[in-house]
Design an enzyme around this catalytic site. Structure first.
Site, PDB file in Angstrom:
ATOM      1  N   GLU A 171      12.115   3.732  -7.602  1.00  0.00           N
ATOM      2  CA  GLU A 171      11.879   4.124  -6.574  1.00  0.00           C
ATOM      3  C   GLU A 171      13.285   4.273  -5.754  1.00  0.00           C
ATOM      4  O   GLU A 171      13.918   3.205  -6.297  1.00  0.00           O
ATOM      5  CB  GLU A 171      11.265   3.166  -5.692  1.00  0.00           C
TER       6      GLU A 171
ATOM      7  N   CYS B 207       6.400   0.760  -6.129  1.00  0.00           N
ATOM      8  CA  CYS B 207       6.747  -0.339  -6.040  1.00  0.00           C
ATOM      9  C   CYS B 207       5.961  -1.421  -5.446  1.00  0.00           C
ATOM     10  O   CYS B 207       4.802  -1.587  -6.663  1.00  0.00           O
ATOM     11  CB  CYS B 207       8.101  -0.581  -5.639  1.00  0.00           C
TER      12      CYS B 207
ATOM     13  N   ASN C  93      12.233  -1.546  -7.398  1.00  0.00           N
ATOM     14  CA  ASN C  93      13.546  -1.871  -7.114  1.00  0.00           C
ATOM     15  C   ASN C  93      12.591  -3.663  -7.119  1.00  0.00           C
ATOM     16  O   ASN C  93      12.000  -3.671  -6.043  1.00  0.00           O
ATOM     17  CB  ASN C  93      14.162  -1.946  -5.974  1.00  0.00           C
TER      18      ASN C  93
ATOM     19  N   LYS D  77       5.202   5.626   0.564  1.00  0.00           N
ATOM     20  CA  LYS D  77       4.460   4.483   0.158  1.00  0.00           C
ATOM     21  C   LYS D  77       4.157   3.729   1.540  1.00  0.00           C
ATOM     22  O   LYS D  77       3.721   4.121   2.522  1.00  0.00           O
ATOM     23  CB  LYS D  77       6.266   3.442   0.109  1.00  0.00           C
TER      24      LYS D  77
ATOM     25  N   GLU E 287      12.330  -2.673   4.110  1.00  0.00           N
ATOM     26  CA  GLU E 287      12.152  -2.009   4.370  1.00  0.00           C
ATOM     27  C   GLU E 287      10.490  -1.636   5.635  1.00  0.00           C
ATOM     28  O   GLU E 287      10.816  -0.761   6.246  1.00  0.00           O
ATOM     29  CB  GLU E 287      10.682  -1.960   3.262  1.00  0.00           C
TER      30      GLU E 287
ATOM     31  N   ASN F 171       9.864   6.187   2.592  1.00  0.00           N
ATOM     32  CA  ASN F 171       9.755   5.280   1.819  1.00  0.00           C
ATOM     33  C   ASN F 171       9.113   6.798   0.281  1.00  0.00           C
ATOM     34  O   ASN F 171       7.825   6.018   0.369  1.00  0.00           O
ATOM     35  CB  ASN F 171       9.835   4.523   0.813  1.00  0.00           C
TER      36      ASN F 171
HETATM   37  N1  CDV Z   1      10.520  -2.532  -3.877  1.00  0.00           N
HETATM   38  C1  CDV Z   1       9.636  -3.147  -2.935  1.00  0.00           C
HETATM   39  O1  CDV Z   1       8.657  -3.395  -3.081  1.00  0.00           O
HETATM   40  N2  CDV Z   1       9.430  -4.373  -3.818  1.00  0.00           N
HETATM   41  C2  CDV Z   1       8.812  -5.365  -3.935  1.00  0.00           C
HETATM   42  C3  CDV Z   1       9.404  -6.893  -3.512  1.00  0.00           C
HETATM   43  C4  CDV Z   1      10.036  -6.970  -2.438  1.00  0.00           C
HETATM   44  C5  CDV Z   1       8.946  -8.068  -4.189  1.00  0.00           C
HETATM   45  C6  CDV Z   1       8.405  -5.850  -4.688  1.00  0.00           C
HETATM   46  O2  CDV Z   1       6.848  -5.713  -4.571  1.00  0.00           O
HETATM   47  O3  CDV Z   1       8.877  -5.278  -5.773  1.00  0.00           O
END
Ligand code: CDV
Length: 315
Positions: free
Chosen positions: A47, A171, A196, A127, A146, A110
């Protein structure tokens, strides 16, 4: 005849704030070359793979913030990756911050794209589950903005590509059962996810020691319960003082991890997957047509939050 696909993970180590896009693209190209040398047809990158993870800062200056978004894809900086993909006959999944213009409005997403072996974009995903917060929260060791910097995408589609049905997520989406099920209902055989994930979770620091466990748990459950392959790829390591998990892995429809990265740096790992291995799950335990009971699932789309609080009071 099995439908084999040689799929690689292009895990990234940290990207610091001063690293240029060209430097990062050179790293992505290097991972792509390594994957190609081992026979990969598709490589999955993380990501927001072109810059440092900028939602960790409250950036009040619009001009500074906008530097983190891509206005076009490919751009001059990312074109070498597309050219290399075409030259090697390799596909790729790539996450980045997108500045889009829709109906006269400027929107920020995103985003991930799926690029085929001819270098053409064949899928785009924005996203849906944006974690974190909207306002500056100085009590945190670092921000996770975000919700401020992106608009949620419209939903989860799938694309016919690489000999199968491919879906994408990003993510935080991987923690939600709905993500996989919506794609599972469209027949997804392969779900690609870049992430991430900081080790430290400011609102729930007691989860820090479980970060890697929750990463694997979510994706293994998603794969098994929908009879699909899942490939999760991290941007890992110590980036601008914030440590993020690695744990990139390829998961079979059985829920088993068949390949994983073991560092928190740039690392390529590969597996040969058989897309036909999905069928035994999709036709038996998770034969949706035979066994699902949608009449009992209404609350999933009718409600956003819980119906009862912990003490039983209706919400
Ligand atoms: N980039 C993300 O979506 N990170 C989230 C963190 C903030 C918990 C994740 O679900 O990994």
């Amino acid at each position: 005849m099995p439908r084999y696909l040689n799929i690689a993970m292009g895990q990234l180590g940290p990207i610091q704030r001063t690293d240029s896009r060209s430097q990062v693209v050179a790293r992505l190209c290097d991972l792509m070359r390594q994957a190609h040398a081992l026979g990969a047809q598709l490589i999955v990158f993380p990501e927001l793979a072109l810059t440092t993870f900028f939602p960790r800062w409250y950036i009040a200056d619009e001009a500074e913030l906008k530097q983190y978004y891509e206005r076009e894809m490919p751009s001059a900086a990312t074109l070498p990756l597309f050219n290399l993909a075409r030259e090697l006959g390799m596909g790729f999944y790539l996450g980045y911050a997108e500045l889009a213009h829709e109906g006269g409005a400027e929107l920020r997403y995103n985003t991930s794209i799926l690029v085929d072996r001819a270098g053409a974009i064949v899928g785009k995903y924005r996203k849906v589950h944006l974690p974190g917060h909207r306002e500056h929260e100085p009590w945190r060791r670092f921000q996770h903005l975000e919700k401020r910097y992106f608009t949620p995408g419209p939903g989860f589609g799938v694309t016919q590509a690489f000999g199968g049905i491919v879906g994408m997520a990003l993510c935080n989406d991987r923690r939600w059962a709905e993500t996989y099920r919506v794609m599972g209902l469209q027949g997804a055989e392969l779900v690609l996810i870049g992430y991430n994930t900081p080790v430290h979770n400011a609102p729930a620091p007691q989860h820090d020691d479980l970060s890697l466990f929750h990463n694997a748990l979510s994706m293994q459950a998603g794969a098994y319960q929908n009879g699909c392959w899942v490939v999760g790829v991290a941007k890992a390591g110590l980036e601008e003082g914030v440590d993020s998990i690695g744990g990139s892995c390829i998961i079979a429809p059985s829920g088993e991890v068949v390949a994983r990265c073991h560092t928190k740096d740039d690392e390529m790992a590969i597996a040969r997957i058989d897309l036909d291995f999905c069928a035994v799950y999709k036709r038996t335990t998770f034969n949706f047509d035979l066994h699902r009971q949608p009449h009992a699932y209404g609350l999933i789309v009718e409600r956003k939050g819980e119906t009862l609080s912990a003490d039983g009071t209706p919400l």
